[in-house]
Design a protein around this motif. Structure first.
Motif, PDB file in Angstrom:
ATOM      1  N   THR A   1      45.207 -10.065  56.504  1.00 37.32           N
ATOM      2  CA  THR A   1      45.916  -8.849  56.660  1.00 37.32           C
ATOM      3  C   THR A   1      44.697  -7.949  57.166  1.00 37.32           C
ATOM      4  OG1 THR A   1      45.426  -8.092  54.358  1.00 37.32           O
ATOM      5  CG2 THR A   1      47.549  -9.179  54.761  1.00 37.32           C
ATOM      6  N   LEU A   2      45.271  -7.021  57.879  1.00 37.68           N
ATOM      7  CA  LEU A   2      44.335  -5.956  58.399  1.00 37.68           C
ATOM      8  C   LEU A   2      44.051  -5.083  57.278  1.00 37.68           C
ATOM      9  CD1 LEU A   2      43.328  -4.886  61.350  1.00 37.68           C
ATOM     10  CD2 LEU A   2      45.303  -3.443  61.438  1.00 37.68           C
ATOM     11  N   VAL A   3      42.767  -4.648  56.948  1.00 41.69           N
ATOM     12  CA  VAL A   3      42.328  -4.068  55.585  1.00 41.69           C
ATOM     13  C   VAL A   3      41.969  -2.697  55.869  1.00 41.69           C
ATOM     14  CG1 VAL A   3      39.901  -4.967  56.025  1.00 41.69           C
ATOM     15  CG2 VAL A   3      41.126  -4.639  53.652  1.00 41.69           C
ATOM     16  N   VAL A   4      41.927  -2.005  54.467  1.00 50.13           N
ATOM     17  CA  VAL A   4      41.284  -0.811  54.622  1.00 50.13           C
ATOM     18  C   VAL A   4      40.094  -0.624  53.464  1.00 50.13           C
ATOM     19  CG1 VAL A   4      41.732   1.590  54.000  1.00 50.13           C
ATOM     20  CG2 VAL A   4      43.299   0.472  54.935  1.00 50.13           C
TER      21      VAL A   4
ATOM     22  N   SER B   1      44.130   9.049  48.699  1.00 49.99           N
ATOM     23  CA  SER B   1      42.930   9.596  49.163  1.00 49.99           C
ATOM     24  C   SER B   1      42.258   8.783  50.098  1.00 49.99           C
ATOM     25  CB  SER B   1      42.087  10.307  48.295  1.00 49.99           C
ATOM     26  OG  SER B   1      41.618   9.327  47.186  1.00 49.99           O
ATOM     27  N   LEU B   2      41.819   9.141  51.293  1.00 47.02           N
ATOM     28  CA  LEU B   2      41.357   8.371  52.040  1.00 47.02           C
ATOM     29  C   LEU B   2      40.000   9.077  52.440  1.00 47.02           C
ATOM     30  CD1 LEU B   2      44.242   7.371  54.625  1.00 47.02           C
ATOM     31  CD2 LEU B   2      42.872   5.749  52.846  1.00 47.02           C
ATOM     32  N   TYR B   3      39.008   8.296  52.954  1.00 44.13           N
ATOM     33  CA  TYR B   3      37.597   8.864  53.311  1.00 44.13           C
ATOM     34  C   TYR B   3      37.468   9.301  54.890  1.00 44.13           C
ATOM     35  CZ  TYR B   3      36.793   3.978  54.044  1.00 44.13           C
ATOM     36  OH  TYR B   3      36.697   2.745  54.382  1.00 44.13           O
TER      37      TYR B   3
ATOM     38  N   GLY C   1      36.572  15.988  60.567  1.00 44.70           N
ATOM     39  CA  GLY C   1      37.605  16.502  61.604  1.00 44.70           C
ATOM     40  C   GLY C   1      38.954  15.683  61.714  1.00 44.70           C
ATOM     41  N   GLU C   2      39.000  14.664  60.584  1.00 43.51           N
ATOM     42  CA  GLU C   2      39.973  13.756  60.902  1.00 43.51           C
ATOM     43  C   GLU C   2      40.833  13.992  59.520  1.00 43.51           C
ATOM     44  OE1 GLU C   2      40.947  11.658  63.270  1.00 43.51           O
ATOM     45  OE2 GLU C   2      38.954  11.563  64.341  1.00 43.51           O
TER      46      GLU C   2
ATOM     47  N   PRO D   1      29.507   5.422  64.053  1.00 41.63           N
ATOM     48  CA  PRO D   1      29.065   6.661  64.629  1.00 41.63           C
ATOM     49  C   PRO D   1      29.729   7.883  63.868  1.00 41.63           C
ATOM     50  CG  PRO D   1      29.396   5.135  66.626  1.00 41.63           C
ATOM     51  CD  PRO D   1      30.111   4.656  65.667  1.00 41.63           C
ATOM     52  N   SER D   2      31.262   7.746  63.813  1.00 42.34           N
ATOM     53  CA  SER D   2      31.938   8.840  63.061  1.00 42.34           C
ATOM     54  C   SER D   2      31.613   8.760  61.555  1.00 42.34           C
ATOM     55  CB  SER D   2      33.408   8.690  63.235  1.00 42.34           C
ATOM     56  OG  SER D   2      33.545   8.608  64.562  1.00 42.34           O
ATOM     57  N   ARG D   3      31.280   7.603  60.965  1.00 44.44           N
ATOM     58  CA  ARG D   3      31.209   7.781  59.340  1.00 44.44           C
ATOM     59  C   ARG D   3      32.115   8.017  58.543  1.00 44.44           C
ATOM     60  NH1 ARG D   3      25.225  10.933  59.420  1.00 44.44           N
ATOM     61  NH2 ARG D   3      23.999   9.314  60.792  1.00 44.44           N
ATOM     62  N   GLY D   4      33.134   7.310  59.016  1.00 45.46           N
ATOM     63  CA  GLY D   4      34.507   7.482  58.167  1.00 45.46           C
ATOM     64  C   GLY D   4      35.771   6.948  59.157  1.00 45.46           C
ATOM     65  N   LEU D   5      36.942   7.123  58.505  1.00 44.38           N
ATOM     66  CA  LEU D   5      38.149   6.519  59.090  1.00 44.38           C
ATOM     67  C   LEU D   5      38.526   7.730  60.140  1.00 44.38           C
ATOM     68  CD1 LEU D   5      40.181   5.701  55.967  1.00 44.38           C
ATOM     69  CD2 LEU D   5      39.004   3.964  57.412  1.00 44.38           C
TER      70      LEU D   5
END
Length: 201
Positions: A114-117, A159-161, A165-166, A179-183
């Motif tokens: 499965t596509l994972v988080v 809650s998601l990390y 700006g996201e 490079p963005s250091r997060g989702l």
């Protein structure tokens, strides 16, 4: 397909051994094991850091030590190699390809995954280091301009990390970018990202 180390700033080269593919280092080798049994063998060994299973020969290699290298070696596309991180097996896809989020979800499902988080940013960094690429699709989505995020099973995500700006409106699909250091939110157009898949033994 390239094997990558879990330790920071290290690469691990895969080798051919007969018709199966392994990683440099020390491993327990088994014959006639299914993919499920191969993964179970890794989960039962506390020092396991990676495992590889070749479907054509049912050869299983459970690695408990990896040797750093400076080069990368092409490998059989049929070999399925996994990293063991935080209690999950994360499949290493052979190379980044241009695909949409939906195609990435299907690619994982076609491999029994499965596509994972990833659970947190530090885990994501380890996983991205494992796959050796800076961009990956992850298993979150939302309705157009919606506020609620879901996983691939349509469960509401807590809650998601997010990166700074996201999440960005009106994008609906989730990715992780080193490079963005997060989702990060991403439009549904094809991107050259790896699908970050999870498979449980």
């Amino acid at each position: 397909m390239v094997g990558h180390g879990i330790a920071f700033e290290k690469l691990y080269q895969r080798l051919f051994e007969g018709q199966s593919l392994t990683v440099t280092g020390d491993a327990y080798q088994y014959k006639n094991l299914s993919k499920v049994r191969c993964g179970s063998a890794c989960s039962m060994y506390p020092g396991c850091v990676s495992w590889a299973w070749e479907p054509s020969s049912w050869a299983c290699n459970v690695f408990y030590f990896l040797t750093p290298t400076k080069t990368r070696t092409p490998a059989l596309a049929s070999t399925q190699t996994f990293g063991f991180i935080d209690g999950h097996f994360f499949e290493n896809f052979p190379s980044p390809v241009s695909m949409t989020w939906a195609a990435a979800k299907s690619a994982c499902q076609s491999r029994g995954a499965t596509l994972v988080v990833p659970a947190h940013d530090e885990q994501a960094k380890l996983l991205m280091q494992w796959v050796g690429y800076d961009y990956a699709w992850v298993g979150i989505w939302r309705q157009p301009s919606g506020l609620t995020w879901f996983d691939v099973f349509d469960n509401v995500m807590g809650s998601l990390y997010w990166a700074s700006g996201e999440p960005e409106d009106p994008f609906e699909w989730g990715s992780y970018r080193v490079p963005s250091r997060g989702l990060v939110t991403t439009p549904t157009t094809a991107r050259t990202y790896l699908p970050l898949c999870k498979v449980l033994p």
